[in-house]
Design a protein around this motif. Structure first.
Motif, PDB file in Angstrom:
ATOM      1  N   VAL A  82     -20.731  35.056  41.879  1.00  0.00           N
ATOM      2  CA  VAL A  82     -21.499  35.979  42.531  1.00  0.00           C
ATOM      3  C   VAL A  82     -20.742  37.175  42.802  1.00  0.00           C
ATOM      4  O   VAL A  82     -19.292  37.201  43.218  1.00  0.00           O
ATOM      5  N   VAL A  83     -21.138  38.262  42.171  1.00  0.00           N
ATOM      6  CA  VAL A  83     -20.525  39.666  42.234  1.00  0.00           C
ATOM      7  C   VAL A  83     -21.467  40.548  43.375  1.00  0.00           C
ATOM      8  O   VAL A  83     -22.411  40.472  43.075  1.00  0.00           O
ATOM      9  N   ALA A  84     -20.770  41.068  44.498  1.00  0.00           N
ATOM     10  CA  ALA A  84     -21.332  41.832  45.492  1.00  0.00           C
ATOM     11  C   ALA A  84     -21.019  43.186  44.981  1.00  0.00           C
ATOM     12  O   ALA A  84     -19.612  43.640  44.839  1.00  0.00           O
ATOM     13  N   ILE A  85     -22.016  44.564  44.894  1.00  0.00           N
ATOM     14  CA  ILE A  85     -21.488  45.621  44.506  1.00  0.00           C
ATOM     15  C   ILE A  85     -21.999  46.530  45.571  1.00  0.00           C
ATOM     16  O   ILE A  85     -23.089  46.606  45.983  1.00  0.00           O
ATOM     17  N   GLY A  86     -21.069  47.272  46.015  1.00  0.00           N
ATOM     18  CA  GLY A  86     -21.548  48.436  47.205  1.00  0.00           C
ATOM     19  C   GLY A  86     -20.407  49.309  47.158  1.00  0.00           C
ATOM     20  O   GLY A  86     -19.765  49.959  46.253  1.00  0.00           O
ATOM     21  N   ARG A  87     -20.107  49.800  48.422  1.00  0.00           N
ATOM     22  CA  ARG A  87     -19.428  50.821  48.856  1.00  0.00           C
ATOM     23  C   ARG A  87     -18.870  50.763  50.083  1.00  0.00           C
ATOM     24  O   ARG A  87     -19.440  50.053  51.002  1.00  0.00           O
ATOM     25  N   CYS A  88     -17.596  51.069  50.589  1.00  0.00           N
ATOM     26  CA  CYS A  88     -17.090  51.072  51.858  1.00  0.00           C
ATOM     27  C   CYS A  88     -16.430  52.451  52.143  1.00  0.00           C
ATOM     28  O   CYS A  88     -15.961  53.005  51.388  1.00  0.00           O
ATOM     29  N   ALA A  89     -16.357  52.239  53.410  1.00  0.00           N
ATOM     30  CA  ALA A  89     -15.525  53.782  53.884  1.00  0.00           C
ATOM     31  C   ALA A  89     -14.744  53.291  55.260  1.00  0.00           C
ATOM     32  O   ALA A  89     -15.249  52.654  56.062  1.00  0.00           O
ATOM     33  N   TRP A  90     -13.613  53.830  55.451  1.00  0.00           N
ATOM     34  CA  TRP A  90     -12.663  53.379  56.298  1.00  0.00           C
ATOM     35  C   TRP A  90     -11.624  54.397  56.850  1.00  0.00           C
ATOM     36  O   TRP A  90     -11.426  55.391  56.045  1.00  0.00           O
ATOM     37  N   ARG A  91     -11.235  54.525  58.092  1.00  0.00           N
ATOM     38  CA  ARG A  91     -10.266  55.359  58.406  1.00  0.00           C
ATOM     39  C   ARG A  91      -9.020  54.617  58.889  1.00  0.00           C
ATOM     40  O   ARG A  91      -8.975  53.770  59.630  1.00  0.00           O
ATOM     41  N   HIS A  92      -7.647  55.047  58.390  1.00  0.00           N
ATOM     42  CA  HIS A  92      -6.659  54.565  58.517  1.00  0.00           C
ATOM     43  C   HIS A  92      -6.125  54.754  60.022  1.00  0.00           C
ATOM     44  O   HIS A  92      -6.312  56.184  60.354  1.00  0.00           O
TER      45      HIS A  92
END
Length: 144
Positions: free
Chosen positions: A93-103
């Motif tokens: 299964v391939v999950a396709i999306g986006r993510c945003a993070w703050r260090h």
């Protein structure tokens, strides 16, 4: 079998939803999908000064990865918009999306496309590979 009716996709959809709702605060649903001998890989080089870089080869090491991620990064957003399942029983299964993070230490933010590749055997994930903008993450931690 369509991706929507695939039991792995159904479980992943719920796990990703919880991951997003808790802003990365609970990886329990994701860890529950893992076999004890999971092989988890990130595209981040293992020499990057971070607990999320490199290869993790057990469920315990995967749990350490998620703990390091929560310590080092604040989730701003995480969206999976497509799933692609392949194999007789949808084992891949391939999950396709986006993510945003703050260090947390540097305050640098990263917003990147995200692709996760899952391999299931006998109902448990035995391989997990995540791909994202690794250069942006390396820059955010001050490694580049």
């Amino acid at each position: 079998m369509s991706a929507e009716s695939n039991p792995h996709v159904v479980a992943l959809r719920a796990a990703y939803r919880r991951w997003r709702e808790t802003k990365g605060g609970s990886a329990d649903e994701i860890l529950a999908l893992f076999d004890d001998r999971i092989e988890m890989r990130s595209v981040l080089a293992s020499d990057l000064p971070s607990g999320v870089a490199g290869r993790h080869v057990s469920k315990a090491e995967a749990a350490d990865y998620f703990a390091a991620l929560a310590r080092e990064w604040e989730m701003l957003d995480y969206v999976v918009h497509d799933f692609v399942a392949d194999g007789e029983y949808g084992e891949t299964v391939v999950a396709i999306g986006r993510c945003a993070w703050r260090h947390r230490e540097t305050g640098a933010e990263v917003d990147t496309p995200k692709i996760d590749i899952w391999r299931f055997e006998f109902g448990k994930a035995t391989r997990f590979t995540e791909m994202f903008d690794s250069l942006a993450f390396a820059r955010a931690v001050g490694a580049v």
